[in-house]
Design a protein around this motif. Sequence first.
Motif, PDB file in Angstrom:
ATOM      1  N   VAL A   1       0.840  -1.211   0.000  1.00 22.62           N
ATOM      2  CA  VAL A   1       0.000   0.000   0.000  1.00 22.62           C
ATOM      3  C   VAL A   1       0.867   1.249   0.000  1.00 22.62           C
ATOM      4  O   VAL A   1       0.596   2.235  -0.725  1.00 22.62           O
TER       5      VAL A   1
ATOM      6  N   GLU B   1      -6.293   2.654   7.640  1.00 22.99           N
ATOM      7  CA  GLU B   1      -7.361   2.283   6.717  1.00 22.99           C
ATOM      8  C   GLU B   1      -7.192   0.875   6.178  1.00 22.99           C
ATOM      9  O   GLU B   1      -8.193   0.196   5.872  1.00 22.99           O
ATOM     10  N   HIS B   2      -5.935   0.380   6.021  1.00 22.26           N
ATOM     11  CA  HIS B   2      -5.686  -0.915   5.359  1.00 22.26           C
ATOM     12  C   HIS B   2      -5.197  -2.001   6.316  1.00 22.26           C
ATOM     13  O   HIS B   2      -4.918  -3.117   5.868  1.00 22.26           O
TER      14      HIS B   2
ATOM     15  N   ALA C   1      -8.010  -4.340   6.199  1.00 22.28           N
ATOM     16  CA  ALA C   1      -8.677  -4.343   4.901  1.00 22.28           C
ATOM     17  C   ALA C   1      -8.831  -5.780   4.423  1.00 22.28           C
ATOM     18  O   ALA C   1      -8.080  -6.695   4.824  1.00 22.28           O
TER      19      ALA C   1
END
Length: 316
Positions: A240, A260-261, A264
Amino acid sequence: MSDPKSSYGEPVEEPTPVDDVVGRAHEGLAEAEAVRSENPDAATPESAPEASADRAPEAAPAEPDPWDSPEAASLNAEPAPAPETRVYDEPAVAAYDSTPEPAAQPVTPAEPVSEPAAPAVAPVAPQPQPIFVQAPEAPRPRGNRAAAGAIGLVAALVFAVLSFAVWLGLSALSGELTGANIAEVAVATATSWLLWVPVVVFFVSFWLLGAIINRGRWGSWVVFGLLVGFASWGGYLLGVLFQEQFWNITASQGAQLMEEHVLAPGAIAAFIIGRELTIWFGAWAASRGKRVTELNTEAQREYERTLEAGPQLVRQ
């Protein structure tokens, strides 16, 4: 007989050389012959008895002094000086050795000399020469690290295929993938950092685990496969950052991306794929390690049997 003159205390003169004495003796004999030739009657021995018979006996003449004779005078005369002898530079002559030389021994042909016979010695059997044989080297145990690396490469390709399928499925669920743009989404996913960075991290972690376990059992792959799964999850997060070009963003933006990830669907999928592939491909590596262990055991046994049998002489 002692010298008469020496009895009266007169000095004794050294005798003259032999040649002078002989010469003067000859002169005295010559004078006596001359006197005899002048008086032949006195010299005839036969007329002496007749004359002695006719004549009356006369007084005997006085005995002449022996030292008044010419021979005695010649003896009393001083010796003539020896002629001067000149010495020239001539090579020295070795003094005559009066000792007679030993007579030459007659040379006879050499006769064979019989030597004493040597005592009989029993023949000695030749000793066998030692034969040096190089001892066999102990077998080197084989490893399973190279095979684990090759198996990890195959597992990484499978990881890439599964990750690509998961990305296409997630894109279809989100509505980004349609029948019209399937080719564009597939190409974008195949060339993204989110796909290949987790693949590279999975391969490296799988190979390192295989190097550590080596010929270990499959249970080791099952337990320590969790580490490969976490490494794959970290590889997704690293992908990422590469995808968003972390060198162009700030630290706060990077931290926001991680939040955020971190959970994920792609990160969770990477963890699960990495964990499962490690278990199944780890079974393959463990099976190969078991076979290598058996080969090493057989080679060690063969080595021990060779040492027990000792060197063997092989005749061709």
